[in-house]
Design an enzyme around this catalytic site. Structure first.
Site, PDB file in Angstrom:
ATOM      1  N   ASP A 173      -2.911  -3.319  -4.870  1.00 28.21           N
ATOM      2  CA  ASP A 173      -2.263  -4.370  -4.984  1.00 28.21           C
ATOM      3  C   ASP A 173      -1.291  -3.873  -6.085  1.00 28.21           C
ATOM      4  O   ASP A 173       0.048  -4.035  -6.017  1.00 28.21           O
ATOM      5  CB  ASP A 173      -2.459  -5.769  -4.137  1.00 28.21           C
ATOM      6  CG  ASP A 173      -3.074  -5.675  -2.634  1.00 28.21           C
ATOM      7  OD1 ASP A 173      -2.983  -4.540  -2.025  1.00 28.21           O
ATOM      8  OD2 ASP A 173      -3.864  -6.291  -2.766  1.00 28.21           O
ATOM      9  N   HIS A 197       0.896  -1.435   0.420  1.00 25.29           N
ATOM     10  CA  HIS A 197       0.009   0.446   0.012  1.00 25.29           C
ATOM     11  C   HIS A 197       1.088   1.683   0.232  1.00 25.29           C
ATOM     12  O   HIS A 197       0.507   2.116  -0.613  1.00 25.29           O
ATOM     13  CB  HIS A 197      -0.732   0.251   1.109  1.00 25.29           C
ATOM     14  CG  HIS A 197      -1.930  -1.279   1.655  1.00 25.29           C
ATOM     15  ND1 HIS A 197      -2.656  -1.933   1.991  1.00 25.29           N
ATOM     16  CD2 HIS A 197      -1.870  -2.152   0.458  1.00 25.29           C
ATOM     17  CE1 HIS A 197      -3.541  -2.061   1.850  1.00 25.29           C
ATOM     18  NE2 HIS A 197      -3.001  -3.109   0.928  1.00 25.29           N
ATOM     19  N   HIS A 245      -9.435  -2.910  -4.395  1.00 20.57           N
ATOM     20  CA  HIS A 245      -7.849  -3.135  -3.591  1.00 20.57           C
ATOM     21  C   HIS A 245      -6.813  -4.094  -4.148  1.00 20.57           C
ATOM     22  O   HIS A 245      -5.972  -3.516  -4.061  1.00 20.57           O
ATOM     23  CB  HIS A 245      -9.027  -3.417  -2.437  1.00 20.57           C
ATOM     24  CG  HIS A 245      -7.684  -4.009  -1.413  1.00 20.57           C
ATOM     25  ND1 HIS A 245      -6.753  -2.677  -0.622  1.00 20.57           N
ATOM     26  CD2 HIS A 245      -7.160  -4.935  -0.802  1.00 20.57           C
ATOM     27  CE1 HIS A 245      -6.251  -2.809   0.222  1.00 20.57           C
ATOM     28  NE2 HIS A 245      -5.775  -4.408  -0.151  1.00 20.57           N
ATOM     29  N   HIS A 248      -0.727 -11.130  -5.086  1.00 26.15           N
ATOM     30  CA  HIS A 248       0.915 -10.351  -4.863  1.00 26.15           C
ATOM     31  C   HIS A 248       1.602 -11.037  -5.592  1.00 26.15           C
ATOM     32  O   HIS A 248       2.529 -11.814  -6.030  1.00 26.15           O
ATOM     33  CB  HIS A 248       1.005 -10.700  -3.429  1.00 26.15           C
ATOM     34  CG  HIS A 248       0.542  -9.442  -2.231  1.00 26.15           C
ATOM     35  ND1 HIS A 248       0.127  -8.496  -3.019  1.00 26.15           N
ATOM     36  CD2 HIS A 248      -0.326  -9.713  -1.345  1.00 26.15           C
ATOM     37  CE1 HIS A 248      -0.542  -7.742  -2.278  1.00 26.15           C
ATOM     38  NE2 HIS A 248      -0.901  -8.672  -0.989  1.00 26.15           N
TER      39      HIS A 248
END
Length: 318
Positions: free
Chosen positions: A246, A85, A242, A269
């Site tokens: 990321d 973030h 969101h 991720h």
């Protein structure tokens, strides 16, 4: 309000301090964001109780340590977790050079989004350091497949993110989001989107030493049939926003802004990091653009390993 300085490299005018709790460790940490010289990049410095630096870790793909539930970089046995973030904030607002001193092993989660970091940067000015910014320009498509998930980078005159997610939950289902990354769009469309998780997964996370600092204050928690946070969602599609946030942070591990269109389906991720690795490993797929780009290309790419360790690409539960 801070302003982006065109194509010149930037840093912060003043040092900024922020404290909070790590969402996975549950431990407090204080960060100081310090101005830095041109070509420093984003560097995390672990400091001890007396404020003495113990290790410096540049936020680039060769220092990736883990991608399970968050993005972690490491060096010499020390690591900094949940950096995505903060990296997204720097990338989204156009900040190239910062030394982040941190007295713990995890970046504070704040409210689960990047909003607090945006507000923090608004307490100073983003200033030029008198050197041209370099970009990584995508020259041809590069794709990574991971089971039923995939990611690809395509040539594009800008910084576009096209993210699709799909969950076996009526509260999420399939969602898609497209954004051309600019400071304005980052603030408006991405910065306030919070991390999320399912209540049924809490036992799994805690058994692995994760989510020890998670709460309704920093995570959108989903029950079987409703969002448990009293205030509800900030966007009807907050979940995919969101995931886009990321992705912005994870792709910053390339070490320079990527000029191209990033598309992913059911990513996280791990997949984002593999995409950066695949791009940089293909010398025909990219080039630096900028006044001093060509002179820097070979030395910089030599720092990028062809393949990262398996530990970095552990199970992605994000």
């Amino acid at each position: 309000m801070a302003k982006q300085q065109g194509t010149a490299q930037t840093t912060l005018r003043d040092a900024l301090v922020v404290s909070g709790i790590g969402v996975h460790s549950g431990k407090p940490a204080t960060m100081t964001l310090n101005p830095a010289d041109a070509d420093t990049g984003i560097v995390f410095q672990r400091v001890d109780a007396s404020g003495v630096s113990t290790v410096s870790i540049r936020a680039t793909i060769e220092h990736l340590h883990a991608t399970e539930s968050c993005t972690t970089i490491g060096k010499m046995g020390l690591s900094v977790a949940t950096i995505e973030h903060l990296l997204a904030t720097f990338s989204g607002l156009g900040v190239d050079n910062v030394i982040v001193e941190i007295d713990g092993s995890e970046v504070p989660m704040m409210d689960g989004s990047a909003a607090a970091f945006v507000s923090l940067l608004d307490g100073t000015e983003i200033v030029s350091v008198g050197a041209p910014r370099r970009f990584i320009k995508v020259l041809k498509p590069v794709r990574v497949d991971q089971g039923s998930s995939f990611a690809e980078l395509l040539p594009f005159d800008g910084r576009r993110f096209e993210i699709d997610i799909e969950f076996d939950s009526t509260l999420i289902g399939r969602q898609g989001f497209v954004v051309d990354l600019t400071p304005h769009n980052f603030r408006r469309d991405l910065a306030r989107a919070r991390t999320f998780g399912f209540l049924k997964d809490v036992e799994f996370y805690m058994s692995r030493g994760l989510a020890l600092g998670s709460s309704l204050e920093n995570t959108v928690v989903l029950g079987d049939d409703r969002v448990l946070n009293p205030e509800g969602l900030r966007f009807t599609d907050e979940f995919v926003r969101h995931k886009t946030l990321d992705a912005v942070g994870d792709l910053a591990l390339a070490g320079a802004p990527i000029l191209g269109a990033y598309r992913s389906y059911r990513g996280g991720h791990r997949l984002n990091a593999r995409m950066v690795e695949a791009l940089l490993a293909d010398s025909d797929a990219w080039t630096f653009v900028g006044d001093f780009a060509e002179s820097r290309r070979q030395p910089v790419r030599a720092e990028i390993p062809v393949r990262l360790s398996a530990a970095a690409f552990g199970p992605d539960k994000s």
